[in-house]
Design an enzyme around this catalytic site. Structure first.
Site, PDB file in Angstrom:
ATOM      1  CE  LYS A 174      22.805  57.587 -16.745  1.00 33.90           C
ATOM      2  NZ  LYS A 174      22.495  56.284 -16.029  1.00 33.90           N
ATOM      3  N   GLY A 227      33.307  54.751 -14.936  1.00 33.48           N
ATOM      4  CA  GLY A 227      32.629  53.460 -15.029  1.00 33.48           C
ATOM      5  C   GLY A 227      33.501  52.435 -15.723  1.00 33.48           C
ATOM      6  CB  SER A 228      32.596  49.268 -17.360  1.00 32.34           C
ATOM      7  OG  SER A 228      31.751  49.643 -18.437  1.00 32.34           O
ATOM      8  CD  GLU A 230      34.112  46.226 -20.806  1.00 31.92           C
ATOM      9  OE1 GLU A 230      35.079  45.439 -20.843  1.00 31.92           O
ATOM     10  OE2 GLU A 230      33.782  46.847 -19.761  1.00 31.92           O
ATOM     11  N   GLY A 232      32.974  53.213 -21.321  1.00 37.55           N
ATOM     12  CA  GLY A 232      33.863  54.332 -21.621  1.00 37.55           C
ATOM     13  C   GLY A 232      34.206  54.405 -23.095  1.00 37.55           C
ATOM     14  CD  GLU A 249      38.205  56.162 -12.168  1.00 37.70           C
ATOM     15  OE1 GLU A 249      38.572  55.025 -12.568  1.00 37.70           O
ATOM     16  OE2 GLU A 249      37.453  56.350 -11.209  1.00 37.70           O
ATOM     17  CB  CYS A 283      37.796  52.773  -9.884  1.00 38.89           C
ATOM     18  SG  CYS A 283      38.149  54.322  -9.036  1.00 38.89           S
ATOM     19  CD  GLU A 382      37.405  47.518 -12.241  1.00 36.95           C
ATOM     20  OE1 GLU A 382      37.796  48.379 -11.438  1.00 36.95           O
ATOM     21  OE2 GLU A 382      36.852  47.788 -13.314  1.00 36.95           O
TER      22      GLU A 382
END
Length: 496
Positions: A174, A227-228, A230, A232, A249, A283, A382
């Protein structure tokens, strides 16, 4: 104005439309450059079923040498379309064209690397007591779900897909709705390279719809997410319900630690590049600079001069700095800067660039903030933009304390000619990568890449990633002979 081209989902070896569409915009000027299907749970279920069928019928039984050959052909296909893929990536993400060209090269390298590595993948052999011969097998999980971000869509797609496919898994990917185009093109390249239908499926859509359907699907055996933190957490929660492993990650707040004996000629360009590559939307960006108080002023002056010389503009013109991915991300970064200007020292930048050429795009000036402390939000969170936060320290212990203050632990840079100090710091920093007198060396596909703390779980890149996409099975064989060792195996036959 002609309608934007449609880039369809890719399920079971064929292009699939949807009833609703998502507009994809060029971050340089906000124009709609493409439309992709707004896929949901039914499309994702179809993709997972196609992957399961392909896995059970063929791909899991395909010899490693054959999977290796297909991966090499995918790498060749990526290189054959290098210029077109880079141009598409730049229009989709806004990054400078030279960075997009590098992304294509790295994506191809992933498939080349795992094409070779999979033929070296093996288990272990044991000789325990009791007449047993035991050995382990490394077997693919089955159907792997991949959710990738918008900052490096082609490179991260290759980073997660290449080891998974080489190991014998079938995949459903996705892509991010903000930048899905090169991942969709990758699916076509893979099919043309000989990857069987259903082995790779690419299904665009919104995270709360298509992404949620993928992570919750009961027939997915492994999930990978970049991704973030949250999101994750949501991915990990969904995986826990189905008892499937995850590779996460989740970003970072990576520090550079600069000691008094640093090499300015080497350090300054790499520190600048580490926070301005893809406009800081990285990242492992070196977003914090922890500098010894004795060289603080010297380094800040050199960095300010370098930042002021950076060129900003559309990625197609190959500037030093392109736009951010979206208006939402630009406004998020500017919100951080508005708050920080009231409590930190602004050295340079600090807002959106002025001029008609920037009016429609999502640009933010490269910014340096000084006298940043752990009490400031910009020190801990971040930002995901071209913002460098500077703090001073007086001792190595203080440097470690500052470096460790955040909840992230992805990367760190150490700048010194003192080998002892470098190793002392490397052992104490809770991060997945420590770069000494360099930065982002883990861009090499051979080097394992992962994080500590809220930066994630599991390892990507290198040979370790093949292990991430396989499970270990132990086989124990009873080896004692059925016949007495002191008599012939067959009556009347010599044992000679």
């Amino acid at each position: 104005m002609p309608a934007a081209p449609e880039h369809l989902a890719f399920i079971d070896g064929r292009r699939v439309p949807a009833e609703e569409w998502i507009d994809v915009r060029d971050p340089a000027d906000a124009r709609v450059i493409a439309r992709v299907p707004r896929c949901g749970a039914p499309h994702m279920d179809e993709a997972v079923r196609a992957a399961r069928s392909a896995y059970e019928s063929a791909w899991r039984f395909t010899a490693p040498a054959e999977r290796s050959l297909v991966c090499r052909r995918i790498a060749e296909g990526l290189r054959a379309e290098r210029a077109g893929l880079a141009a598409l990536e730049t229009r989709d993400t806004g990054k400078p064209i030279s960075q997009s060209l590098t992304d294509v090269d790295v994506a191809a390298r992933y498939f080349d690397f795992y094409a070779g590595a999979v033929e070296a993948l093996s288990g272990e052999t044991f000789l325990p007591d009791g007449g047993l011969l035991a050995f382990t097998l490394r077997e693919p999980y089955g159907v792997c779900g991949h959710i990738i971000p918008w900052n490096y869509p082609l490179q991260v797609a290759a980073r997660t897909l290449a080891p998974a496919l080489a190991a014998g898994n079938c995949c459903v990917l996705k892509p991010a709705e903000d930048a899905p185009l090169t991942a969709l093109r990758l699916a076509g390249i893979a099919l043309a390279a000989g990857l069987p239908a259903g082995v790779l499926n690419v299904v665009p859509g919104y995270g709360e719809e298509a992404g949620a359907a993928l992570t919750a699907h009961p027939d997915v055996d492994h999930l990978a997410f970049t991704g973030s933190r949250e999101v994750g957490e949501a991915v990990m929660t969904a995986a826990a319900r189905n008892i499937v492993p995850v590779t996460l990650e989740l970003g970072g707040k990576s520090p550079h630690i600069v000691l008094p004996d640093f090499d300015a000629g080497r350090a300054v360009p790499l520190i600048v590049g580490s926070i301005t590559e893809h406009a800081g939307q990285n990242c492992s960006a070196g977003s914090r600079l922890l500098v010894h108080e004795s060289v603080h002023d010297e380094l800040v002056e050199a960095l300010a001069k370098a930042f002021d010389a950076l060129r900003i503009g559309p990625g197609s013109g190959d500037p030093d700095l392109g736009p951010l991915i979206s208006a939402k991300q630009r406004d998020r970064v500017l919100g951080y800067l508005d708050e920080a200007r009231r409590t930190c020292a602004l050295v340079t930048g600090g807002g959106a660039p002025e001029g008609r050429e920037y009016a429609d795009g999502f640009y933010v000036e490269p910014t340096i903030l000084d006298r940043v402390t752990p009490a400031h939000r910009v020190f801990n969170e971040e930002i995901f933009g071209p913002v460098l936060c500077i703090s001073s320290f007086g001792s190595l212990e203080e440097a470690v304390e500052l470096a460790e203050h955040t909840t992230y632990g992805l990367s760190a840079g150490v700048w010194t000619s003192d080998v002892g100090a470098a190793h002392w710091l490397a052992r104490r920093l809770r991060v997945g990568q420590v770069f000494i007198n360099n930065y982002s060396a883990a861009g090499g596909v051979e080097l394992p890449f992962g994080g500590y703390k809220n930066s994630g779980i599991g390892v990507e890149k290198g040979f370790e990633a093949l292990r991430e996409y396989t499970r270990c099975k132990t086989v124990a064989l009873h080896t004692e002979p059925r016949h007495s060792t002191s008599s012939p195996l067959v009556e009347g036959e010599s044992t000679r």
